[in-house]
Design a protein around this motif. Structure first.
Motif, PDB file in Angstrom:
ATOM      1  N   ILE A 223      73.086  36.500  34.144  1.00 45.66           N
ATOM      2  CA  ILE A 223      73.073  35.903  32.703  1.00 45.66           C
ATOM      3  C   ILE A 223      71.548  36.729  32.755  1.00 45.66           C
ATOM      4  CG2 ILE A 223      71.963  34.178  31.642  1.00 45.66           C
ATOM      5  CD1 ILE A 223      74.524  32.788  32.917  1.00 45.66           C
ATOM      6  N   GLY A 224      71.285  37.482  32.309  1.00 44.71           N
ATOM      7  CA  GLY A 224      69.599  38.003  31.570  1.00 44.71           C
ATOM      8  C   GLY A 224      70.046  39.412  30.744  1.00 44.71           C
ATOM      9  N   LEU A 225      70.524  38.884  29.669  1.00 49.05           N
ATOM     10  CA  LEU A 225      70.138  39.680  28.616  1.00 49.05           C
ATOM     11  C   LEU A 225      69.669  40.934  28.516  1.00 49.05           C
ATOM     12  CD1 LEU A 225      71.679  40.504  25.759  1.00 49.05           C
ATOM     13  CD2 LEU A 225      69.902  38.774  24.902  1.00 49.05           C
ATOM     14  N   LYS A 226      68.185  40.555  28.836  1.00 49.05           N
ATOM     15  CA  LYS A 226      67.255  41.849  29.124  1.00 49.05           C
ATOM     16  C   LYS A 226      67.498  43.136  30.078  1.00 49.05           C
ATOM     17  CE  LYS A 226      61.912  43.402  29.519  1.00 49.05           C
ATOM     18  NZ  LYS A 226      62.858  43.706  29.764  1.00 49.05           N
ATOM     19  N   THR A 227      67.747  42.486  31.167  1.00 53.46           N
ATOM     20  CA  THR A 227      67.794  43.331  32.221  1.00 53.46           C
ATOM     21  C   THR A 227      69.435  44.158  31.555  1.00 53.46           C
ATOM     22  OG1 THR A 227      67.074  41.729  33.781  1.00 53.46           O
ATOM     23  CG2 THR A 227      68.514  43.840  34.799  1.00 53.46           C
ATOM     24  N   ASN A 228      69.995  44.019  31.567  1.00 54.06           N
ATOM     25  CA  ASN A 228      71.555  44.438  30.643  1.00 54.06           C
ATOM     26  C   ASN A 228      71.169  45.154  29.960  1.00 54.06           C
ATOM     27  OD1 ASN A 228      73.783  43.360  32.497  1.00 54.06           O
ATOM     28  ND2 ASN A 228      73.609  41.737  31.798  1.00 54.06           N
ATOM     29  N   LEU A 229      70.739  44.854  28.660  1.00 57.17           N
ATOM     30  CA  LEU A 229      69.995  45.623  27.901  1.00 57.17           C
ATOM     31  C   LEU A 229      69.057  47.067  28.656  1.00 57.17           C
ATOM     32  CD1 LEU A 229      69.921  43.205  24.598  1.00 57.17           C
ATOM     33  CD2 LEU A 229      71.422  44.902  25.051  1.00 57.17           C
ATOM     34  N   ASP A 230      68.816  46.656  28.856  1.00 58.19           N
ATOM     35  CA  ASP A 230      67.715  47.921  30.004  1.00 58.19           C
ATOM     36  C   ASP A 230      68.872  48.944  30.372  1.00 58.19           C
ATOM     37  OD1 ASP A 230      65.303  47.347  28.440  1.00 58.19           O
ATOM     38  OD2 ASP A 230      64.483  45.662  30.154  1.00 58.19           O
ATOM     39  N   ALA A 231      69.452  47.981  31.225  1.00 58.41           N
ATOM     40  CA  ALA A 231      69.948  49.368  31.963  1.00 58.41           C
ATOM     41  C   ALA A 231      71.119  50.385  30.521  1.00 58.41           C
ATOM     42  CB  ALA A 231      70.917  48.337  32.569  1.00 58.41           C
ATOM     43  N   TRP A 232      71.802  49.683  30.135  1.00 59.02           N
ATOM     44  CA  TRP A 232      72.354  49.989  29.171  1.00 59.02           C
ATOM     45  C   TRP A 232      71.501  50.940  28.127  1.00 59.02           C
ATOM     46  CZ3 TRP A 232      77.534  50.023  27.295  1.00 59.02           C
ATOM     47  CH2 TRP A 232      77.631  50.700  26.451  1.00 59.02           C
ATOM     48  N   HIS A 233      70.741  51.043  27.337  1.00 60.22           N
ATOM     49  CA  HIS A 233      69.946  51.681  27.128  1.00 60.22           C
ATOM     50  C   HIS A 233      69.606  52.778  28.001  1.00 60.22           C
ATOM     51  CE1 HIS A 233      67.536  48.256  24.926  1.00 60.22           C
ATOM     52  NE2 HIS A 233      68.745  48.497  24.117  1.00 60.22           N
ATOM     53  N   ALA A 234      69.030  53.262  29.046  1.00 57.73           N
ATOM     54  CA  ALA A 234      69.225  54.433  29.329  1.00 57.73           C
ATOM     55  C   ALA A 234      70.892  54.886  29.768  1.00 57.73           C
ATOM     56  CB  ALA A 234      68.476  53.920  31.130  1.00 57.73           C
ATOM     57  N   ALA A 235      71.324  53.745  30.611  1.00 57.77           N
ATOM     58  CA  ALA A 235      72.852  54.454  30.859  1.00 57.77           C
ATOM     59  C   ALA A 235      73.779  55.044  29.732  1.00 57.77           C
ATOM     60  CB  ALA A 235      73.289  53.142  31.589  1.00 57.77           C
ATOM     61  N   SER A 236      73.603  54.831  28.248  1.00 59.02           N
ATOM     62  CA  SER A 236      74.751  54.987  27.634  1.00 59.02           C
ATOM     63  C   SER A 236      74.067  56.644  27.111  1.00 59.02           C
ATOM     64  CB  SER A 236      74.805  53.642  26.328  1.00 59.02           C
ATOM     65  OG  SER A 236      73.247  53.791  26.046  1.00 59.02           O
ATOM     66  N   ARG A 237      72.387  56.486  27.172  1.00 63.65           N
ATOM     67  CA  ARG A 237      72.351  57.895  26.849  1.00 63.65           C
ATOM     68  C   ARG A 237      72.424  58.790  27.512  1.00 63.65           C
ATOM     69  NH1 ARG A 237      66.488  55.897  26.432  1.00 63.65           N
ATOM     70  NH2 ARG A 237      67.027  55.639  24.430  1.00 63.65           N
ATOM     71  N   GLU A 238      72.969  58.448  29.195  1.00 60.52           N
ATOM     72  CA  GLU A 238      73.328  59.339  30.426  1.00 60.52           C
ATOM     73  C   GLU A 238      74.784  60.041  29.902  1.00 60.52           C
ATOM     74  OE1 GLU A 238      70.978  61.161  31.845  1.00 60.52           O
ATOM     75  OE2 GLU A 238      69.276  59.968  30.906  1.00 60.52           O
TER      76      GLU A 238
END
Length: 259
Positions: A223-238
């Motif tokens: 449970i951690g929206l910010k952590t997941n979204l930060d990781a998603w922003h970086a990973a999805s760009r790659e």
């Protein structure tokens, strides 16, 4: 930029910024509710809430990010046959650096520091830095401050992105296909970078550094929206970058692996 890339950038932006995508549906839902379009309004609000809840509970971003970091193993020892080492720019926060009047590092600071450490431990390697004019200027200053002579490093200073890093570094050093070059960048950025550099004619040894995850898949809900979204922003760009590079002929594989 052709039409295909323009379309990709438009839809890719929404995929990368998935939180804004769901927030947009929330706003549209509230607007429909205000306009008494209750059926549409409720549906849009529910969709937006479910999307944000999914990313708050299920670590989709962390899993996709961790997969990138785990793609290439850490290099235990540098092969004697390695000719040199290439560092990709991206460790400095330009806006903050210029506003504060001093070097400000971003979350990729570990890449720069570990490059310096490796260079000092292996003085026989030819060193290359590739990045923007700002990054190159800042890197020269920081290399000197950290005890690494900038005069022994070749600088490619005109790149705007990773695609340019590969192409312009090739123009700078004209690599022999038989020569091995250590490619140094953040572990999560390595798969996309390797694909581009190999296509550009480099025989690269992936040298991933700057890890941000433990490296072990955990099948629990975090449970951690910010952590997941930060990781998603970086990973999805790659991930999106790897797909577009393959489709545009800039890489021979979508998901580069060890040779």
């Amino acid at each position: 930029m052709n039409l295909f890339e323009s379309i990709y950038r438009f839809f890719g932006w929404w995929i990368i910024n998935i939180d804004l995508f769901f927030i947009l549906f929330l706003l549209l839902g509230f607007i429909f509710l205000i306009l008494t379009k209750r059926k549409w309004g409720k549906g849009l609000v529910i969709f937006g809430c479910l999307g944000l809840t999914l990313f708050a509970i299920v670590p989709v971003g962390l899993w996709t990010f961790e997969a990138l970091e785990n793609r290439f193993p850490k290099v235990a020892s540098i092969p004697p046959s390695a000719k040199g080492m290439i560092l990709l720019g991206g460790s400095f926060d330009r806006m903050t650096s210029q506003a504060r009047g001093e070097t400000a590092y971003n979350l990729a600071a570990g890449t720069f520091i570990q490059f310096v450490e490796t260079a000092k431990a292996n003085p026989h390697l030819q060193l290359v830095f590739t990045g923007t004019p700002f990054e190159a200027e800042t890197a020269k200053k920081e290399f000197k401050a950290l005890g690494l002579d900038p005069s022994v490093i070749l600088f490619e200073e005109q790149s705007k992105d990773t695609k340019d890093n590969a192409a312009k570094t090739r123009e700078l050093i004209n690599p022999n296909p038989q020569d091995q070059w250590l490619l140094v960048t953040s572990a999560y950025h390595m798969p996309r970078s390797v694909g581009l550099f190999r296509k550009a004619g480099f025989n690269v040894i992936p040298y991933p550094v700057d890890y941000h995850t433990p490296g072990k898949y955990e099948m629990w809900f975090f449970i951690g929206l910010k952590t997941n979204l930060d990781a998603w922003h970086a990973a999805s760009r790659e991930w999106l970058g790897m797909v577009i590079n393959y489709l545009m002929g800039r890489s021979d594989k979508i998901y580069a692996n060890e040779m």
